[in-house]
Design an enzyme around this catalytic site. Structure first.
Site, PDB file in Angstrom:
ATOM      1  N   PRO A  22       0.840  -1.216   0.000  1.00  0.00           N
ATOM      2  CA  PRO A  22       0.000   0.000   0.000  1.00  0.00           C
ATOM      3  C   PRO A  22       0.877   1.269   0.000  1.00  0.00           C
ATOM      4  O   PRO A  22       1.743   1.429   0.849  1.00  0.00           O
ATOM      5  CB  PRO A  22      -0.790  -0.108   1.314  1.00  0.00           C
ATOM      6  CG  PRO A  22      -0.678  -1.536   1.725  1.00  0.00           C
ATOM      7  CD  PRO A  22       0.619  -2.039   1.171  1.00  0.00           C
ATOM      8  N   GLU A  23       0.663   2.105  -0.989  1.00  0.00           N
ATOM      9  CA  GLU A  23       1.375   3.373  -1.081  1.00  0.00           C
ATOM     10  C   GLU A  23       0.437   4.481  -0.609  1.00  0.00           C
ATOM     11  O   GLU A  23      -0.735   4.228  -0.317  1.00  0.00           O
ATOM     12  CB  GLU A  23       1.785   3.623  -2.540  1.00  0.00           C
ATOM     13  CG  GLU A  23       2.741   2.582  -3.094  1.00  0.00           C
ATOM     14  CD  GLU A  23       4.190   2.914  -2.792  1.00  0.00           C
ATOM     15  OE1 GLU A  23       4.447   3.924  -2.111  1.00  0.00           O
ATOM     16  OE2 GLU A  23       5.057   2.145  -3.231  1.00  0.00           O
TER      17      GLU A  23
END
Ligand SMILES: [Zn+2]
Length: 271
Positions: free
Chosen positions: A2-3
């Site tokens: 997850p960015e």
């Protein structure tokens, strides 16, 4: 992994379901996350009403009238809002049980995520206090990037990944923004002009914003029973496209291993 856009999409996804709700119980099935889930979370959070869901870099901040829960999704974490009686999987490590029969559930197969607790001003927490400005916030502009990169001989891509310079930028977004700004990712950061810093900040904002907007279509997934939000695919111009033609000039995109993470760039368009 997850960015920042996925974390922001998560924030927007869960906020309507949890804001205003009282946390009745905290269920910790496995506290061995990146840092152990503190017992103070289970003691102090119940009875607290969630007043807002904020974000700082890749941390989600659940503000309550008892304190703030800090949640990081690590490498593989995701949050979902599911009915309390949904049987947990082996990877559903933490539930915040809400007063409407739902619970906020953290799934994290690789356990690099975190759920922490503070009663102080969350911005002063040691994980957040040293972070640089938010890339989408008002404190980050061309002048700020220019000032923070003067005298630095490190490659601009590497400085974009340094959370002291700007918070929460991952390798995908650094590479994509540098392509859009026409800047060679290997260029010494201190040798980029003020005008090009402006362009780079603009490009970073555009790629992050586009990813957040693309994520909007996945919002419904936050209520899916299996709790997997299914991160969205971006329209990537260079990242992961080694050997493919540059969308601007047709030259083959190059990949170069640089530090632990690859650089992707067009040898003609970026300098
Ligand atoms: Zn090109």
């Amino acid at each position: 992994m997850p960015e920042l856009p996925e974390v922001e999409t998560t924030r927007r996804g869960i906020a309507p379901a949890v804001t205003g709700r009282v946390v009745q119980r905290v269920v910790v099935r496995d506290r061995r996350l990146r840092w152990p889930v503190p017992a103070t979370l289970e003691r102090q959070l119940p009875g607290g009403r969630i007043t807002a869901v904020g974000r700082r870099a890749k941390y989600l901040l659940l503000d309550t009238d008892h304190g703030t829960a800090l949640i990081h999704l690590g490498m593989s974490g995701s949050l979902s809002v599911v009915p309390c009686d949904t049987p947990p999987s082996a990877y559903d490590h933490v539930d915040l049980v809400l007063d409407d029969g739902m619970c906020l559930r953290l799934r994290d197969p690789r356990r690099f995520g975190a759920v922490l607790w503070t009663r102080d001003e969350p911005g002063q927490h040691h994980l957040l206090a040293e972070l640089g400005p938010e890339p989408l916030g008002p404190d980050f502009d061309g002048a700020a990037l220019y000032a923070r990169t003067r005298g630095r001989s490190r490659a601009i891509r590497d400085l974009l990944l340094d959370s002291h310079i700007v918070a929460g930028i991952g390798n995908i977004y650094a590479n994509e923004a540098l392509f859009r700004a026409g800047i060679d990712p290997r260029r010494a950061a201190g040798r980029i002009s003020r005008q090009r810093c402006e362009r780079l900040v603009q490009a970073l904002r555009e790629v992050l914003q586009a990813a957040i907007e693309a994520g909007g279509s996945t919002l419904r997934d936050f209520r899916r029973a299996d709790g997997r939000p299914g991160y969205f695919q971006l329209d990537l111009k260079v990242y992961g496209r080694e050997g493919e033609p540059c969308p601007v000039c047709g030259s083959p995109i190059r990949r170069q291993v640089h530090g632990a993470r690859s650089l992707f760039y067009c040898p003609k368009c970026q300098h």
